[in-house]
Design a protein around this motif. Structure first.
Motif, PDB file in Angstrom:
ATOM      1  N   VAL A   1       7.936   5.355  -7.019  1.00 48.11           N
ATOM      2  CA  VAL A   1       8.988   4.369  -6.834  1.00 48.11           C
ATOM      3  C   VAL A   1       9.859   4.698  -5.627  1.00 48.11           C
ATOM      4  O   VAL A   1      10.387   5.798  -5.500  1.00 48.11           O
ATOM      5  CB  VAL A   1       9.882   4.291  -8.084  1.00 48.11           C
ATOM      6  N   LEU A   2       9.960   3.732  -4.716  1.00 46.22           N
ATOM      7  CA  LEU A   2      10.807   3.892  -3.533  1.00 46.22           C
ATOM      8  C   LEU A   2      11.871   2.799  -3.532  1.00 46.22           C
ATOM      9  O   LEU A   2      11.682   1.720  -4.086  1.00 46.22           O
ATOM     10  CB  LEU A   2       9.982   3.776  -2.245  1.00 46.22           C
ATOM     11  N   ARG A   3      12.995   3.100  -2.848  1.00 42.44           N
ATOM     12  CA  ARG A   3      14.073   2.132  -2.716  1.00 42.44           C
ATOM     13  C   ARG A   3      14.239   1.801  -1.236  1.00 42.44           C
ATOM     14  O   ARG A   3      14.842   2.579  -0.489  1.00 42.44           O
ATOM     15  CB  ARG A   3      15.370   2.693  -3.278  1.00 42.44           C
ATOM     16  N   PRO A   4      13.701   0.675  -0.794  1.00 44.27           N
ATOM     17  CA  PRO A   4      13.815   0.312   0.625  1.00 44.27           C
ATOM     18  C   PRO A   4      15.267   0.137   1.049  1.00 44.27           C
ATOM     19  O   PRO A   4      16.086  -0.427   0.317  1.00 44.27           O
ATOM     20  CB  PRO A   4      13.052  -1.013   0.704  1.00 44.27           C
ATOM     21  N   GLY A   5      15.570   0.660   2.253  1.00 49.20           N
ATOM     22  CA  GLY A   5      16.904   0.515   2.817  1.00 49.20           C
ATOM     23  C   GLY A   5      16.862  -0.384   4.036  1.00 49.20           C
ATOM     24  O   GLY A   5      16.009  -1.273   4.154  1.00 49.20           O
ATOM     25  N   ASP A   6      17.767  -0.135   4.969  1.00 48.58           N
ATOM     26  CA  ASP A   6      17.824  -0.949   6.182  1.00 48.58           C
ATOM     27  C   ASP A   6      16.787  -0.496   7.201  1.00 48.58           C
ATOM     28  O   ASP A   6      16.438   0.679   7.284  1.00 48.58           O
ATOM     29  CB  ASP A   6      19.220  -0.858   6.809  1.00 48.58           C
ATOM     30  N   ASN A   7      16.316  -1.439   7.988  1.00 45.88           N
ATOM     31  CA  ASN A   7      15.437  -1.154   9.123  1.00 45.88           C
ATOM     32  C   ASN A   7      14.195  -0.344   8.754  1.00 45.88           C
ATOM     33  O   ASN A   7      13.779   0.560   9.478  1.00 45.88           O
ATOM     34  CB  ASN A   7      16.209  -0.415  10.216  1.00 45.88           C
ATOM     35  N   GLY A   8      13.611  -0.628   7.599  1.00 49.56           N
ATOM     36  CA  GLY A   8      12.376   0.035   7.212  1.00 49.56           C
ATOM     37  C   GLY A   8      12.560   1.434   6.670  1.00 49.56           C
ATOM     38  O   GLY A   8      11.582   2.156   6.483  1.00 49.56           O
ATOM     39  N   THR A   9      13.798   1.847   6.387  1.00 46.21           N
ATOM     40  CA  THR A   9      14.045   3.183   5.834  1.00 46.21           C
ATOM     41  C   THR A   9      14.059   3.105   4.308  1.00 46.21           C
ATOM     42  O   THR A   9      13.973   2.030   3.714  1.00 46.21           O
ATOM     43  CB  THR A   9      15.386   3.724   6.333  1.00 46.21           C
ATOM     44  N   PHE A  10      14.185   4.267   3.671  1.00 49.89           N
ATOM     45  CA  PHE A  10      14.259   4.339   2.217  1.00 49.89           C
ATOM     46  C   PHE A  10      15.464   5.172   1.822  1.00 49.89           C
ATOM     47  O   PHE A  10      15.859   6.097   2.530  1.00 49.89           O
ATOM     48  CB  PHE A  10      12.982   4.944   1.635  1.00 49.89           C
ATOM     49  N   THR A  11      16.049   4.849   0.678  1.00 47.98           N
ATOM     50  CA  THR A  11      17.228   5.564   0.207  1.00 47.98           C
ATOM     51  C   THR A  11      16.904   6.334  -1.065  1.00 47.98           C
ATOM     52  O   THR A  11      15.923   6.051  -1.759  1.00 47.98           O
ATOM     53  CB  THR A  11      18.373   4.576  -0.069  1.00 47.98           C
ATOM     54  N   GLY A  12      17.749   7.306  -1.378  1.00 49.28           N
ATOM     55  CA  GLY A  12      17.540   8.094  -2.583  1.00 49.28           C
ATOM     56  C   GLY A  12      16.405   9.094  -2.433  1.00 49.28           C
ATOM     57  O   GLY A  12      15.884   9.328  -1.344  1.00 49.28           O
ATOM     58  N   ASP A  13      16.023   9.683  -3.556  1.00 47.06           N
ATOM     59  CA  ASP A  13      14.972  10.700  -3.573  1.00 47.06           C
ATOM     60  C   ASP A  13      13.807  10.179  -4.394  1.00 47.06           C
ATOM     61  O   ASP A  13      13.801  10.276  -5.615  1.00 47.06           O
ATOM     62  CB  ASP A  13      15.521  11.993  -4.186  1.00 47.06           C
ATOM     63  N   PRO A  14      12.785   9.579  -3.744  1.00 48.78           N
ATOM     64  CA  PRO A  14      11.654   9.007  -4.493  1.00 48.78           C
ATOM     65  C   PRO A  14      10.971  10.043  -5.376  1.00 48.78           C
ATOM     66  O   PRO A  14      10.824  11.196  -4.995  1.00 48.78           O
ATOM     67  CB  PRO A  14      10.717   8.527  -3.383  1.00 48.78           C
ATOM     68  N   GLN A  15      10.559   9.619  -6.552  1.00 41.18           N
ATOM     69  CA  GLN A  15       9.898  10.491  -7.510  1.00 41.18           C
ATOM     70  C   GLN A  15       8.767   9.748  -8.211  1.00 41.18           C
ATOM     71  O   GLN A  15       8.906   8.572  -8.520  1.00 41.18           O
ATOM     72  CB  GLN A  15      10.895  10.962  -8.573  1.00 41.18           C
ATOM     73  N   PRO A  16       7.650  10.422  -8.486  1.00 35.24           N
ATOM     74  CA  PRO A  16       6.613   9.781  -9.287  1.00 35.24           C
ATOM     75  C   PRO A  16       7.069   9.672 -10.743  1.00 35.24           C
ATOM     76  O   PRO A  16       7.735  10.567 -11.241  1.00 35.24           O
ATOM     77  CB  PRO A  16       5.416  10.717  -9.162  1.00 35.24           C
ATOM     78  N   VAL A  17       6.737   8.587 -11.396  1.00 37.32           N
ATOM     79  CA  VAL A  17       7.066   8.410 -12.813  1.00 37.32           C
ATOM     80  C   VAL A  17       5.794   8.039 -13.577  1.00 37.32           C
ATOM     81  O   VAL A  17       4.771   7.699 -12.985  1.00 37.32           O
ATOM     82  CB  VAL A  17       8.135   7.317 -13.004  1.00 37.32           C
ATOM     83  N   LEU A  18       5.856   8.103 -14.907  1.00 40.96           N
ATOM     84  CA  LEU A  18       4.715   7.823 -15.777  1.00 40.96           C
ATOM     85  C   LEU A  18       3.543   8.766 -15.518  1.00 40.96           C
ATOM     86  O   LEU A  18       2.407   8.449 -15.868  1.00 40.96           O
ATOM     87  CB  LEU A  18       4.226   6.370 -15.611  1.00 40.96           C
ATOM     88  N   THR A  19       3.811   9.914 -14.908  1.00 37.54           N
ATOM     89  CA  THR A  19       2.738  10.838 -14.567  1.00 37.54           C
ATOM     90  C   THR A  19       1.962  11.263 -15.819  1.00 37.54           C
ATOM     91  O   THR A  19       2.532  11.792 -16.771  1.00 37.54           O
ATOM     92  CB  THR A  19       3.303  12.082 -13.861  1.00 37.54           C
ATOM     93  N   GLY A  20       0.664  11.014 -15.799  1.00 31.63           N
ATOM     94  CA  GLY A  20      -0.184  11.421 -16.909  1.00 31.63           C
ATOM     95  C   GLY A  20      -0.070  10.568 -18.157  1.00 31.63           C
ATOM     96  O   GLY A  20      -0.730  10.851 -19.158  1.00 31.63           O
ATOM     97  N   THR A  21       0.735   9.525 -18.128  1.00 34.38           N
ATOM     98  CA  THR A  21       0.931   8.710 -19.333  1.00 34.38           C
ATOM     99  C   THR A  21      -0.247   7.794 -19.618  1.00 34.38           C
ATOM    100  O   THR A  21      -0.719   7.682 -20.759  1.00 34.38           O
ATOM    101  CB  THR A  21       2.205   7.852 -19.199  1.00 34.38           C
ATOM    102  N   TYR A  22      -0.726   7.109 -18.586  1.00 31.72           N
ATOM    103  CA  TYR A  22      -1.811   6.151 -18.782  1.00 31.72           C
ATOM    104  C   TYR A  22      -3.064   6.496 -17.993  1.00 31.72           C
ATOM    105  O   TYR A  22      -4.043   5.756 -18.027  1.00 31.72           O
ATOM    106  CB  TYR A  22      -1.339   4.749 -18.386  1.00 31.72           C
ATOM    107  N   GLY A  23      -3.039   7.589 -17.251  1.00 33.09           N
ATOM    108  CA  GLY A  23      -4.189   7.941 -16.438  1.00 33.09           C
ATOM    109  C   GLY A  23      -4.157   7.234 -15.097  1.00 33.09           C
ATOM    110  O   GLY A  23      -3.095   6.939 -14.554  1.00 33.09           O
TER     111      GLY A  23
END
Length: 371
Positions: A303-325
């Motif tokens: 999950v990423l949070r797009p910011g201005d001018n093609g940038t991203f904000t916050g600290d992206p992290q993988p989620v649901l890891t290993g939950t559904y394969g």
């Protein structure tokens, strides 16, 4: 995995531009427009949320063979409340219907298009002839679906990749042919079809195409006579559009790394995001303020949070890891929920009820590195 953990892991939104840039395309054009028709795809089954893999109850329907779904009349049930459909072939595409609680699901290796809804057995709507090696990799609703009930599919056949029109009571009809077999599809905000093709031979290879529903170059393309919007794609995993700012995103597996491109007319520039560990980026989806990318090898949602001018904000992290394969497909629903498909029977480690379609609350997070 606990239901609370799953809910916390759900992604909130993805962004994509339905760009209508214009730039010249060089070389012969292999696309062939076809006449559009009307029809109805019949009522889709309803879906609802679900979670992690678990042993199915006795009497469940076994997973489908490579040639199609099981013929057993017994239901295949997954105890996870977020799982909408189970015991499918690997999921290649999802198109959520206007009701939000039901969807059309394409099985990649069989070419079956199913209507799914929570608590209702999947119902086959049609079957698209495919080469199982590439298969059915795209499904989108017609811009006028409420009236015409048309659906567009992207399929790899034994000879080429094709965009097909699906209408009730009719065989699939080609709209655009001569594509590389490895391709992905989405709908732009103006109703144009966006098709990302893999590298290869021919004028439509390694490009993001923008066409109308008859297969013609969409109005506003840089070169009015060309369907090409941008070049520089290697092995696309997914295409998605942000309806708010019309940004088009393409996930791509580029050699030893995976990347995310913000589509611009002409030639794609440097990646907007890079995954040096190449987790197998696949489908993407846009929700308010969030861009979600499924990862097949990592078995996670990024999950990423797009910011201005093609940038991203916050600290992206993988989620649901290993939950559904292995997660292969992603789509947003009118009610704001996120639909995901798995591909654990596609060279992965399938559970008792794989492959599955899941409907969850969108999460927040992400993980990788800036371009």
């Amino acid at each position: 995995m606990r239901r609370a953990a799953v809910a916390a892991a759900v992604v909130a939104a993805l962004a994509v531009v339905g760009g209508c840039a214009t730039f010249p395309d060089e070389g012969p054009r292999d696309w062939r427009p076809k006449a559009e028709g009307q029809g109805e795809l019949g009522g889709p089954p309803a879906l609802s949320p679900s979670g992690e893999p678990a042993p199915p109850p006795s009497g469940q329907q076994p997973p489908p063979s490579s040639s199609g779904g099981s013929s057993s009349p017994q239901p295949c049930v997954d105890p996870d409340p977020q799982v909408v459909a189970t015991c499918l072939a690997p999921v290649g595409a999802i198109a959520v219907l206007p009701t939000g609680d039901e969807a059309l699901v394409g099985e990649r290796t069989t070419g079956r298009v199913l209507q799914v809804k929570k608590g209702t057995p999947p119902r086959e709507v049609t079957r698209v002839p495919v080469d199982p090696a590439t298969g059915l990799t795209g499904l989108v609703l017609s811009p006028g679906y409420a009236e015409d009930r048309l659906v567009y599919a992207l399929a790899g056949t034994p000879t080429d990749g094709q965009v097909l029109r699906l209408a009730p009571g009719e065989p699939p009809k080609p709209v655009l042919t001569g594509l590389p077999k490895a391709a992905r599809m989405a709908v732009d905000v103006d109703g144009s079809l966006l098709v990302a093709t893999g590298a290869g031979e021919g004028p439509l290879a390694g490009a993001v195409l923008r066409i109308d529903t008859l297969g013609r170059p969409a109005p506003g393309n840089p070169d009015p006579a060309s369907p090409v919007l941008s070049r520089g794609v290697s092995a696309p995993g997914g295409v998605c559009v942000d309806p708010m700012d019309r940004t088009v995103w393409v996930t791509d597996r580029a050699g030893s790394r995976d990347v995310l491109h913000r589509v611009t007319p002409g030639t794609l520039g440097p990646p907007a995001w890079t995954w040096p560990d190449a987790p197998g980026v696949a489908g993407c989806a846009v929700l308010p303020g969030t861009l979600a990318v499924t990862e097949r090898r990592a078995g996670a949602l990024f999950v990423l949070r797009p910011g201005d001018n093609g940038t991203f904000t916050g600290d992206p992290q993988p989620v649901l890891t290993g939950t559904y394969g292995a997660l292969s497909s992603a789509a947003t629903a009118p009610d704001g929920l996120l639909w995901l498909g798995t591909a654990n029977r596609d060279g992965g480690r399938p559970g008792a009820t794989d492959d599955r379609v899941i409907r969850i609350q969108p999460p927040a997070g992400g993980g990788g590195s800036a371009a």
